[in-house]
Motif scaffolding. Structure first.
Motif, PDB file in Angstrom:
ATOM      1  N   PRO A 168       0.700  -1.221   0.072  1.00 26.43           N
ATOM      2  CA  PRO A 168      -0.117  -0.202   0.070  1.00 26.43           C
ATOM      3  C   PRO A 168       0.774   1.178   0.020  1.00 26.43           C
ATOM      4  O   PRO A 168       0.283   2.356  -0.214  1.00 26.43           O
ATOM      5  N   ASN A 169       2.179   0.976   0.200  1.00 21.95           N
ATOM      6  CA  ASN A 169       2.964   2.182   0.492  1.00 21.95           C
ATOM      7  C   ASN A 169       4.465   1.888   0.266  1.00 21.95           C
ATOM      8  O   ASN A 169       4.789   0.798   0.114  1.00 21.95           O
ATOM      9  N   ALA A 170       5.531   2.787   0.329  1.00 20.63           N
ATOM     10  CA  ALA A 170       6.776   2.769   0.254  1.00 20.63           C
ATOM     11  C   ALA A 170       7.454   1.662   1.354  1.00 20.63           C
ATOM     12  O   ALA A 170       8.207   0.897   1.118  1.00 20.63           O
ATOM     13  N   ARG A 171       6.711   1.763   2.582  1.00 24.45           N
ATOM     14  CA  ARG A 171       7.396   0.923   3.527  1.00 24.45           C
ATOM     15  C   ARG A 171       6.812  -0.556   3.166  1.00 24.45           C
ATOM     16  O   ARG A 171       7.749  -1.327   3.329  1.00 24.45           O
ATOM     17  N   GLY A 172       5.644  -0.782   2.545  1.00 28.25           N
ATOM     18  CA  GLY A 172       5.235  -2.087   2.158  1.00 28.25           C
ATOM     19  C   GLY A 172       6.039  -2.447   1.026  1.00 28.25           C
ATOM     20  O   GLY A 172       6.634  -3.594   0.982  1.00 28.25           O
ATOM     21  N   VAL A 173       6.585  -1.702   0.047  1.00 29.67           N
ATOM     22  CA  VAL A 173       7.394  -2.042  -0.859  1.00 29.67           C
ATOM     23  C   VAL A 173       8.790  -2.377  -0.664  1.00 29.67           C
ATOM     24  O   VAL A 173       9.181  -3.423  -0.813  1.00 29.67           O
ATOM     25  N   ALA A 174       9.453  -1.603   0.594  1.00 30.60           N
ATOM     26  CA  ALA A 174      10.680  -2.139   0.993  1.00 30.60           C
ATOM     27  C   ALA A 174      10.641  -3.420   1.478  1.00 30.60           C
ATOM     28  O   ALA A 174      11.414  -4.165   1.392  1.00 30.60           O
ATOM     29  N   LEU A 175       9.599  -3.871   2.449  1.00 28.62           N
ATOM     30  CA  LEU A 175       9.384  -4.893   3.175  1.00 28.62           C
ATOM     31  C   LEU A 175       9.299  -6.203   1.863  1.00 28.62           C
ATOM     32  O   LEU A 175       9.898  -7.032   2.310  1.00 28.62           O
ATOM     33  N   ALA A 176       8.462  -5.943   1.107  1.00 28.34           N
ATOM     34  CA  ALA A 176       8.466  -7.030  -0.057  1.00 28.34           C
ATOM     35  C   ALA A 176       9.529  -7.241  -0.794  1.00 28.34           C
ATOM     36  O   ALA A 176       9.924  -8.600  -1.058  1.00 28.34           O
ATOM     37  N   LEU A 177      10.443  -6.123  -1.001  1.00 25.85           N
ATOM     38  CA  LEU A 177      11.773  -6.496  -1.852  1.00 25.85           C
ATOM     39  C   LEU A 177      12.841  -7.063  -0.679  1.00 25.85           C
ATOM     40  O   LEU A 177      13.293  -7.947  -1.335  1.00 25.85           O
TER      41      LEU A 177
END
Length: 300
Positions: free
Chosen positions: A78-87
Protein backbone atom coordinates in the motif's frame (compact mmCIF):
# COMPACT_ATOMS: atom_id res chain seq x y z
CA UNK A 1 -9.61 -18.05 -26.51
CA UNK A 2 -7.95 -18.01 -23.10
CA UNK A 3 -8.64 -16.20 -19.84
CA UNK A 4 -6.11 -15.81 -17.04
CA UNK A 5 -7.46 -16.48 -13.55
CA UNK A 6 -5.55 -14.77 -10.75
CA UNK A 7 -6.15 -16.44 -7.40
CA UNK A 8 -6.47 -13.87 -4.61
CA UNK A 9 -7.91 -15.92 -1.73
CA UNK A 10 -4.59 -16.20 0.14
CA UNK A 11 -4.60 -12.40 0.39
CA UNK A 12 -8.03 -10.87 -0.22
CA UNK A 13 -9.90 -13.97 0.91
CA UNK A 14 -7.98 -14.60 4.11
CA UNK A 15 -7.54 -11.01 5.33
CA UNK A 16 -11.02 -10.56 6.90
CA UNK A 17 -10.92 -13.92 8.72
CA UNK A 18 -10.45 -13.37 12.46
CA UNK A 19 -8.93 -16.65 13.74
CA UNK A 20 -5.32 -16.82 12.59
CA UNK A 21 -4.80 -19.35 9.80
CA UNK A 22 -1.56 -21.22 10.60
CA UNK A 23 1.28 -20.54 8.21
CA UNK A 24 1.49 -24.24 7.36
CA UNK A 25 -2.14 -24.14 6.23
CA UNK A 26 -1.60 -21.03 4.14
CA UNK A 27 1.33 -22.68 2.39
CA UNK A 28 -0.80 -25.78 1.83
CA UNK A 29 -3.58 -23.69 0.26
CA UNK A 30 -1.13 -22.05 -2.14
CA UNK A 31 0.32 -25.46 -3.04
CA UNK A 32 -3.18 -26.85 -3.68
CA UNK A 33 -4.11 -23.86 -5.86
CA UNK A 34 -0.91 -24.38 -7.85
CA UNK A 35 -1.70 -28.09 -8.21
CA UNK A 36 -5.16 -27.14 -9.56
CA UNK A 37 -3.50 -25.22 -12.39
CA UNK A 38 -3.49 -21.70 -10.99
CA UNK A 39 -0.18 -19.97 -11.64
CA UNK A 40 -0.92 -16.34 -10.72
CA UNK A 41 -1.56 -16.30 -6.98
CA UNK A 42 -1.67 -13.29 -4.67
CA UNK A 43 -0.21 -14.88 -1.57
CA UNK A 44 -0.42 -12.01 0.91
CA UNK A 45 0.35 -8.37 1.60
CA UNK A 46 2.97 -6.25 3.29
CA UNK A 47 0.75 -3.99 5.35
CA UNK A 48 0.79 -2.91 8.97
CA UNK A 49 0.13 -6.14 10.92
CA UNK A 50 -1.93 -4.13 13.40
CA UNK A 51 -4.34 -3.31 10.56
CA UNK A 52 -4.42 -6.78 8.97
CA UNK A 53 -3.02 -9.26 11.52
CA UNK A 54 -4.04 -12.28 9.45
CA UNK A 55 -1.31 -11.56 6.90
CA UNK A 56 1.58 -10.91 9.25
CA UNK A 57 3.33 -14.06 7.98
CA UNK A 58 3.37 -13.12 4.28
CA UNK A 59 7.18 -13.12 4.08
CA UNK A 60 7.27 -16.70 5.39
CA UNK A 61 4.53 -17.87 3.00
CA UNK A 62 6.43 -16.26 0.12
CA UNK A 63 9.65 -18.02 1.12
CA UNK A 64 8.02 -21.42 1.54
CA UNK A 65 6.17 -21.37 -1.79
CA UNK A 66 9.10 -20.18 -3.90
CA UNK A 67 9.83 -23.77 -4.98
CA UNK A 68 6.56 -24.14 -6.91
CA UNK A 69 7.39 -24.37 -10.59
CA UNK A 70 5.97 -21.55 -12.67
CA UNK A 71 4.37 -19.81 -9.70
CA UNK A 72 3.91 -16.07 -10.19
CA UNK A 73 3.46 -14.96 -6.58
CA UNK A 74 2.27 -11.39 -6.24
CA UNK A 75 1.97 -9.43 -2.99
CA UNK A 76 -0.07 -6.35 -2.21
CA UNK A 77 1.78 -3.21 -1.07
CA UNK A 78 0.00 0.00 0.00
CA UNK A 79 2.97 2.36 0.39
CA UNK A 80 6.74 2.75 0.23
CA UNK A 81 7.22 0.92 3.51
CA UNK A 82 5.30 -2.06 2.15
CA UNK A 83 7.39 -2.02 -1.01
CA UNK A 84 10.62 -2.05 1.02
CA UNK A 85 9.43 -4.99 3.12
CA UNK A 86 8.32 -6.91 0.02
CA UNK A 87 11.65 -6.41 -1.73
CA UNK A 88 13.50 -7.43 1.42
CA UNK A 89 11.46 -10.65 1.44
CA UNK A 90 12.39 -11.37 -2.18
CA UNK A 91 9.06 -10.53 -3.84
CA UNK A 92 9.24 -10.29 -7.62
CA UNK A 93 5.67 -9.15 -8.34
CA UNK A 94 4.11 -6.20 -6.51
CA UNK A 95 0.50 -5.05 -6.55
CA UNK A 96 0.21 -1.41 -5.50
CA UNK A 97 -3.20 -0.04 -4.57
CA UNK A 98 -4.70 3.42 -5.01
CA UNK A 99 -8.40 4.24 -4.71
CA UNK A 100 -10.29 6.30 -7.24
CA UNK A 101 -12.41 7.62 -4.36
CA UNK A 102 -10.96 10.17 -1.93
CA UNK A 103 -12.98 8.83 0.99
CA UNK A 104 -11.95 5.22 0.44
CA UNK A 105 -8.31 6.11 -0.15
CA UNK A 106 -8.23 7.91 3.20
CA UNK A 107 -9.92 4.95 4.88
CA UNK A 108 -7.68 2.38 3.21
CA UNK A 109 -4.22 3.97 3.20
CA UNK A 110 -4.70 7.12 5.31
CA UNK A 111 -3.84 9.69 2.65
CA UNK A 112 -5.48 11.66 -0.14
CA UNK A 113 -5.45 10.38 -3.72
CA UNK A 114 -3.01 13.01 -4.99
CA UNK A 115 -0.46 11.97 -2.36
CA UNK A 116 -0.93 8.29 -3.23
CA UNK A 117 -0.39 9.04 -6.93
CA UNK A 118 2.75 11.06 -6.14
CA UNK A 119 4.05 8.28 -3.89
CA UNK A 120 3.34 5.74 -6.63
CA UNK A 121 5.42 7.76 -9.10
CA UNK A 122 8.35 7.87 -6.71
CA UNK A 123 8.08 4.14 -6.05
CA UNK A 124 7.91 3.27 -9.75
CA UNK A 125 11.02 5.33 -10.42
CA UNK A 126 12.99 3.39 -7.83
CA UNK A 127 11.93 -0.18 -8.59
CA UNK A 128 14.61 -2.70 -9.61
CA UNK A 129 14.72 -3.67 -13.27
CA UNK A 130 12.71 -6.77 -14.11
CA UNK A 131 10.29 -6.45 -11.20
CA UNK A 132 6.68 -7.08 -12.25
CA UNK A 133 4.16 -4.43 -11.26
CA UNK A 134 0.41 -4.47 -10.86
CA UNK A 135 -1.60 -1.31 -10.17
CA UNK A 136 -4.95 -1.84 -8.47
CA UNK A 137 -7.42 1.03 -8.81
CA UNK A 138 -9.79 0.35 -5.93
CA UNK A 139 -13.37 1.71 -6.07
CA UNK A 140 -13.18 1.98 -9.85
CA UNK A 141 -16.96 1.57 -10.02
CA UNK A 142 -18.37 2.33 -6.60
CA UNK A 143 -17.26 3.64 -3.23
CA UNK A 144 -18.82 2.56 0.09
CA UNK A 145 -18.81 6.22 1.19
CA UNK A 146 -19.26 8.24 -2.03
CA UNK A 147 -21.43 5.86 -4.07
CA UNK A 148 -21.18 5.33 -7.83
CA UNK A 149 -17.95 6.62 -9.35
CA UNK A 150 -18.10 8.84 -12.41
CA UNK A 151 -16.19 7.31 -15.32
CA UNK A 152 -14.50 10.62 -16.19
CA UNK A 153 -13.04 10.80 -12.67
CA UNK A 154 -11.76 7.22 -12.88
CA UNK A 155 -10.18 7.88 -16.26
CA UNK A 156 -8.52 11.03 -14.91
CA UNK A 157 -7.02 9.02 -12.05
CA UNK A 158 -5.66 6.55 -14.58
CA UNK A 159 -4.28 9.41 -16.71
CA UNK A 160 -2.26 10.58 -13.72
CA UNK A 161 -1.12 7.12 -12.65
CA UNK A 162 -0.20 5.82 -16.09
CA UNK A 163 1.78 8.98 -16.82
CA UNK A 164 4.39 7.46 -14.50
CA UNK A 165 4.46 4.13 -16.35
CA UNK A 166 2.16 2.75 -19.03
CA UNK A 167 3.49 -0.80 -19.35
CA UNK A 168 1.87 -2.13 -16.19
CA UNK A 169 -1.09 -4.33 -15.42
CA UNK A 170 -4.07 -2.40 -14.09
CA UNK A 171 -6.78 -3.95 -11.96
CA UNK A 172 -10.18 -2.28 -12.27
CA UNK A 173 -11.63 -3.13 -8.87
CA UNK A 174 -15.29 -3.39 -7.93
CA UNK A 175 -14.41 -3.04 -4.26
CA UNK A 176 -17.98 -3.02 -2.94
CA UNK A 177 -19.58 -5.49 -5.34
CA UNK A 178 -22.16 -2.87 -6.36
CA UNK A 179 -21.05 -2.57 -9.98
CA UNK A 180 -23.45 -3.69 -12.70
CA UNK A 181 -22.57 -5.31 -16.06
CA UNK A 182 -23.36 -2.20 -18.14
CA UNK A 183 -21.05 -0.09 -15.99
CA UNK A 184 -18.27 -2.70 -16.09
CA UNK A 185 -18.50 -3.04 -19.86
CA UNK A 186 -18.56 0.72 -20.40
CA UNK A 187 -15.57 1.57 -18.20
CA UNK A 188 -13.52 -1.41 -19.39
CA UNK A 189 -14.13 -0.55 -23.04
CA UNK A 190 -13.17 3.09 -22.47
CA UNK A 191 -9.97 2.09 -20.66
CA UNK A 192 -8.89 -0.26 -23.42
CA UNK A 193 -9.65 2.35 -26.09
CA UNK A 194 -7.96 5.21 -24.24
CA UNK A 195 -4.76 3.64 -22.99
CA UNK A 196 -3.90 1.24 -25.77
CA UNK A 197 -2.07 -2.05 -25.83
CA UNK A 198 0.88 -1.19 -23.55
CA UNK A 199 -1.35 -1.35 -20.48
CA UNK A 200 -2.77 -4.74 -19.52
CA UNK A 201 -6.11 -5.04 -17.75
CA UNK A 202 -7.64 -7.20 -15.04
CA UNK A 203 -11.14 -7.10 -13.54
CA UNK A 204 -11.42 -7.60 -9.78
CA UNK A 205 -15.00 -8.28 -8.71
CA UNK A 206 -16.94 -9.02 -5.55
CA UNK A 207 -20.25 -10.86 -5.41
CA UNK A 208 -21.99 -8.80 -2.72
CA UNK A 209 -25.18 -8.39 -4.76
CA UNK A 210 -24.92 -11.57 -6.82
CA UNK A 211 -23.56 -9.82 -9.92
CA UNK A 212 -19.97 -11.08 -9.72
CA UNK A 213 -20.14 -13.55 -12.63
CA UNK A 214 -22.24 -11.21 -14.77
CA UNK A 215 -19.62 -8.51 -14.27
CA UNK A 216 -16.79 -10.90 -15.16
CA UNK A 217 -18.64 -11.76 -18.38
CA UNK A 218 -19.14 -8.06 -19.14
CA UNK A 219 -15.44 -7.33 -18.66
CA UNK A 220 -14.58 -10.27 -20.94
CA UNK A 221 -16.93 -8.94 -23.63
CA UNK A 222 -15.20 -5.57 -23.39
CA UNK A 223 -11.81 -7.18 -24.04
CA UNK A 224 -10.35 -7.83 -20.59
CA UNK A 225 -8.76 -11.27 -20.30
CA UNK A 226 -7.44 -11.33 -16.72
CA UNK A 227 -9.68 -11.89 -13.70
CA UNK A 228 -9.10 -11.91 -9.96
CA UNK A 229 -11.11 -14.51 -8.06
CA UNK A 230 -10.99 -16.32 -4.72
CA UNK A 231 -11.54 -20.02 -4.12
CA UNK A 232 -14.61 -20.59 -1.98
CA UNK A 233 -15.81 -17.07 -2.71
CA UNK A 234 -13.83 -15.85 0.30
CA UNK A 235 -13.05 -12.21 0.88
CA UNK A 236 -14.27 -8.76 1.68
CA UNK A 237 -12.49 -5.46 2.22
CA UNK A 238 -12.04 -4.47 5.89
CA UNK A 239 -12.09 -0.84 4.74
CA UNK A 240 -15.27 -1.11 2.62
CA UNK A 241 -18.23 -1.60 4.97
CA UNK A 242 -20.73 -4.14 3.65
CA UNK A 243 -18.51 -5.66 0.97
CA UNK A 244 -18.56 -9.45 0.98
CA UNK A 245 -16.54 -12.11 -0.78
CA UNK A 246 -14.74 -12.07 -4.08
CA UNK A 247 -16.30 -13.80 -7.05
CA UNK A 248 -15.55 -17.50 -6.54
CA UNK A 249 -12.72 -18.91 -8.66
CA UNK A 250 -14.64 -22.16 -9.17
CA UNK A 251 -17.65 -20.21 -10.48
CA UNK A 252 -15.50 -18.24 -12.93
CA UNK A 253 -13.69 -21.39 -14.09
CA UNK A 254 -17.00 -23.21 -14.64
CA UNK A 255 -18.52 -20.30 -16.55
CA UNK A 256 -15.53 -19.96 -18.86
CA UNK A 257 -15.54 -23.71 -19.49
CA UNK A 258 -19.19 -23.46 -20.58
CA UNK A 259 -18.25 -20.56 -22.85
CA UNK A 260 -15.44 -22.55 -24.46
CA UNK A 261 -12.73 -20.32 -22.96
CA UNK A 262 -9.55 -22.00 -21.73
CA UNK A 263 -8.27 -21.26 -18.22
CA UNK A 264 -5.87 -24.15 -17.56
CA UNK A 265 -7.68 -24.96 -14.31
CA UNK A 266 -8.52 -28.47 -13.09
CA UNK A 267 -12.10 -27.84 -11.93
CA UNK A 268 -12.38 -30.96 -9.77
CA UNK A 269 -9.18 -30.11 -7.88
CA UNK A 270 -10.35 -26.53 -7.53
CA UNK A 271 -13.71 -27.66 -6.12
CA UNK A 272 -11.96 -29.74 -3.45
CA UNK A 273 -9.78 -26.77 -2.56
CA UNK A 274 -12.77 -24.42 -2.41
CA UNK A 275 -14.68 -26.81 -0.15
CA UNK A 276 -11.74 -26.95 2.24
CA UNK A 277 -11.40 -23.16 2.25
CA UNK A 278 -15.10 -22.65 2.87
CA UNK A 279 -14.77 -24.67 6.09
CA UNK A 280 -12.09 -22.39 7.61
CA UNK A 281 -13.09 -21.12 11.06
CA UNK A 282 -14.36 -17.57 10.71
CA UNK A 283 -14.73 -17.74 6.93
CA UNK A 284 -17.78 -16.39 5.09
CA UNK A 285 -17.76 -18.40 1.86
CA UNK A 286 -19.71 -17.59 -1.30
CA UNK A 287 -20.22 -18.87 -4.82
CA UNK A 288 -22.68 -21.35 -6.30
CA UNK A 289 -20.76 -24.03 -8.17
CA UNK A 290 -19.65 -25.86 -5.02
CA UNK A 291 -23.29 -26.54 -4.11
CA UNK A 292 -24.31 -27.36 -7.67
CA UNK A 293 -21.47 -29.87 -8.03
CA UNK A 294 -21.45 -31.10 -4.43
CA UNK A 295 -20.83 -34.70 -5.50
CA UNK A 296 -17.48 -33.61 -6.99
CA UNK A 297 -16.40 -31.57 -3.98
CA UNK A 298 -15.56 -34.38 -1.59
CA UNK A 299 -12.11 -33.95 -0.13
CA UNK A 300 -9.46 -36.17 -1.65
Amino acid sequence: MRATLIEVAPRDGFQPIGPFIPTDDKVSFVEAAHAAGLRRIEIGSFVNPAAVPQLRDTAEVLRRTAHLEGLDAQVLVPNARGVALALEAGAQHLAYVVSASEAHNRSNVRRDVATSIRDYGEIVAGLPAGLRLRLNLATSFDCPFDGRMEEDLVLSRLDALLAHREDVEVGLCDTTGRADPDHVFSLAAKCLARFGARTRWVFHGHDTYGLGLANVAAAWRAGITGFDAAFGGLGGCPFAPGATGNVATEDVAWMFRRMGVETGVDLDALLRLATRAAALPGASPGGRVRAALADRCAAA
